[in-house]
Design an enzyme around this catalytic site. Structure first.
Site, PDB file in Angstrom:
ATOM      1  CD  GLN A  48       1.808  -0.841   5.562  1.00  0.00           C
ATOM      2  OE1 GLN A  48       1.436  -1.808   6.206  1.00  0.00           O
ATOM      3  NE2 GLN A  48       2.318   0.238   6.127  1.00  0.00           N
TER       4      GLN A  48
ATOM      5  CD1 TRP B  96       1.800  -7.809   3.823  1.00  0.00           C
ATOM      6  CD2 TRP B  96       1.804  -9.238   5.526  1.00  0.00           C
ATOM      7  NE1 TRP B  96       1.115  -7.217   4.849  1.00  0.00           N
ATOM      8  CE2 TRP B  96       1.109  -8.078   5.928  1.00  0.00           C
ATOM      9  CE3 TRP B  96       1.952 -10.275   6.446  1.00  0.00           C
ATOM     10  CZ2 TRP B  96       0.555  -7.935   7.186  1.00  0.00           C
ATOM     11  CZ3 TRP B  96       1.402 -10.134   7.709  1.00  0.00           C
ATOM     12  CH2 TRP B  96       0.712  -8.972   8.058  1.00  0.00           C
TER      13      TRP B  96
ATOM     14  CG  ASP C  77      -1.817  -1.139   1.368  1.00  0.00           C
ATOM     15  OD1 ASP C  77      -1.708  -2.077   0.577  1.00  0.00           O
ATOM     16  OD2 ASP C  77      -2.653  -1.130   2.287  1.00  0.00           O
TER      17      ASP C  77
ATOM     18  CD1 TRP D 247      -4.788  -6.819  -0.875  1.00  0.00           C
ATOM     19  CD2 TRP D 247      -2.968  -7.925  -0.199  1.00  0.00           C
ATOM     20  NE1 TRP D 247      -4.074  -5.983  -0.039  1.00  0.00           N
ATOM     21  CE2 TRP D 247      -2.954  -6.641   0.387  1.00  0.00           C
ATOM     22  CE3 TRP D 247      -1.918  -8.806   0.079  1.00  0.00           C
ATOM     23  CZ2 TRP D 247      -1.948  -6.210   1.239  1.00  0.00           C
ATOM     24  CZ3 TRP D 247      -0.901  -8.376   0.935  1.00  0.00           C
ATOM     25  CH2 TRP D 247      -0.928  -7.096   1.504  1.00  0.00           C
TER      26      TRP D 247
ATOM     27  CB  SER E  60      -1.974   1.668   5.339  1.00  0.00           C
ATOM     28  OG  SER E  60      -1.393   0.728   4.488  1.00  0.00           O
TER      29      SER E  60
ATOM     30  NE  ARG F 200      -7.148  -3.333   7.555  1.00  0.00           N
ATOM     31  CZ  ARG F 200      -7.944  -4.315   7.951  1.00  0.00           C
ATOM     32  NH1 ARG F 200      -8.150  -4.522   9.248  1.00  0.00           N
ATOM     33  NH2 ARG F 200      -8.542  -5.094   7.070  1.00  0.00           N
TER      34      ARG F 200
END
Length: 473
Positions: free
Chosen positions: A39, A47, A23, A282, A83, A143
């Protein structure tokens, strides 16, 4: 960690110097430079425990890497600095981000006086998820704070979902000083097929309209629409700052390609709203991870409202990357055709196509001995498609968009080593895609499908470097 092979590493898109990136975060203009955070997992190409990577530019097209801005070093963010966004106040740059810990997400602040070195606020978190029993908020999904100023008041929108995890929503907070925040409202709650979680919510006034750009998860596929696992799109509406309620129209996609998520927008000094997103989806293979890196950002795009729709053309500054030009006018041909100098793994293709003469066409990009990425258009049904079944080492499949009837079509295509971004009619429709061809798959072939292929104007530009290239031992 280091990149071990640059075969798919971009020439001019933002990517981490090595490791994982996703992101876009903290997009802003500060002290004469553009800042793009993202990120980042610096320790592997998968990840993991999220940090904030950081790139900076004087012109929005040539970027350099700066040190990691945020790392998960505290109890409140020990599982990741997720984020968020950036804002300037009194000469200081403030970052707002989500701290991730088991079964809880919270909002935190860091600040810098030089735009390079950041200090976390000693009283973090500045916001914890509300536990009011009368508020239908699922606290573990809370978030991606986006902060802006209106008058003397600061506002923050946070993505969330309802307790039953069935409806995405956006929560609005307000502050007078950026330090003390008060919950104001559930600003937006999804209805129908608008998703079960709202991520990366942005709000900005664009040409007199309030535009919410966000990434809803859980939208169900409808025919050939919404084929990606998660979408990114927008609402156009009006935020009532007294009540904190955003009244809006229908959900619309921002991008119809395979790979576009988590865009972030910001205002720049000349008044334009610009946007950069993650050029990936994703849970799709990121073939470059075997080379020690994964993920890249889109080219910067402008955000406008035209005829009740958001359009996102590439920023005009990208012309500054052009090195050489091949130009052709008034072309009419009836068989597969290549043009001298129109080829490359990196380049920019700009075309004006006459649809009064061209019934259907195909354009093959990144063509090699056994590889090609394929654009097709059928004017009888106004259907535009991008197919990557033979594009190389990555995923296959097809994406499409239905266009309104027209006499002409403008195509503006950006090629990089592992990406193809297609802008139709000055950003009215966009398809962003990852592809993984061989470096020698550089051909471009124009294919009439029913009679003539008539192109009023065709220009191809070679492009220079916009991001430092990794050193491979």
């Amino acid at each position: 960690m280091r990149v071990t092979n640059t075969r798919w590493y971009p020439k001019y898109h933002i990517a981490a110097p090595a490791g994982w990136s996703n992101d876009t975060n903290g997009l802003c203009f500060y002290k004469g430079q553009y800042h793009c955070f993202y990120q980042h997992h610096p320790h592997s190409a998968q990840w993991g425990q999220m940090h904030w990577g950081h790139a900076v530019s004087d012109d929005l097209i040539r970027w350099k890497h700066l040190p990691i801005a945020l790392a998960p070093t505290n109890d409140y963010d020990r599982d990741g600095c997720f984020s968020g966004s950036a804002i300037e106040k009194d000469g200081r740059l403030y970052l707002f981000y989500t701290g991730n810990i088991p079964n809880e997400q919270n909002q935190n602040m860091a600040f810098s006086d030089d735009g390079v070195h950041f200090e976390k606020y000693e009283h973090n978190p500045v916001i914890v998820a509300p536990d009011d029993k009368d508020l239908d908020i699922f606290r573990p999904d809370f978030r991606d704070p986006k902060v802006w100023q209106r008058g003397d008041t600061y506002y923050m929108v946070i993505g969330s979902r309802t307790k039953d995890k069935m409806r995405g929503q956006a929560l609005l907070y307000e502050s007078e000083d950026l330090y003390d925040w008060k919950f104001k409202s559930v600003m937006m709650r999804a209805e129908g097929n608008e998703g079960d979680m709202a991520e990366c919510v942005n709000l900005a006034s664009v040409e007199g309209k309030d535009v919410m750009i966000f990434s809803p998860q859980g939208i169900k596929r409808v025919g050939n629409m919404y084929k990606n696992l998660f979408q990114s799109g927008y609402f156009i509406g009006k935020l009532d700052y007294e009540t904190g309620i955003f009244v809006h129209g229908d959900f619309e996609l921002l991008d119809y390609g395979f790979d576009f998520y988590a865009p972030q927008i910001t205002k720049i000094p000349d008044g334009r709203t610009i946007m950069i997103g993650w050029l990936q989806s994703w849970f799709t293979p990121m073939t470059e991870d075997v080379d020690g890196w994964a993920g890249l950002m889109t080219v910067p795009r402008e955000v406008h409202v035209k005829n009740g729709k958001v359009v996102t053309p590439p920023i005009k500054e990208l012309a500054g990357l052009r090195l050489s030009e091949k130009s052709f006018d008034n072309l009419v041909f009836y068989e597969d055709t290549k043009f001298d100098g129109v080829e490359g793994e990196v380049g920019e293709l700009v075309m004006e196509i006459d649809l009064t003469e061209t019934r259907a066409f195909e354009i093959d990009l990144r063509v090699g001995e056994e590889e090609k990425s394929v654009i097709t258009y059928d004017d009888a049904i106004h259907l535009f498609k991008f197919n990557r079944d033979k594009a190389g080492a990555g995923s296959d499949g097809e994406r499409e968009v239905k266009l309104p009837p027209a006499d002409t079509m403008n195509l503006h295509i950006f090629l990089d080593r592992s990406s193809i971004e297609i802008f139709i009619n000055d950003g009215e429709y966009v398809l962003s895609n990852r592809v993984y061809p061989r470096s020698d798959s550089t051909g471009i072939v124009f294919v009439p499908q029913e009679g003539a292929f008539k192109i009023d104007s065709l220009k191809f530009y070679t492009l220079g470097e916009g991001i430092p290239q990794p050193v491979v031992d």
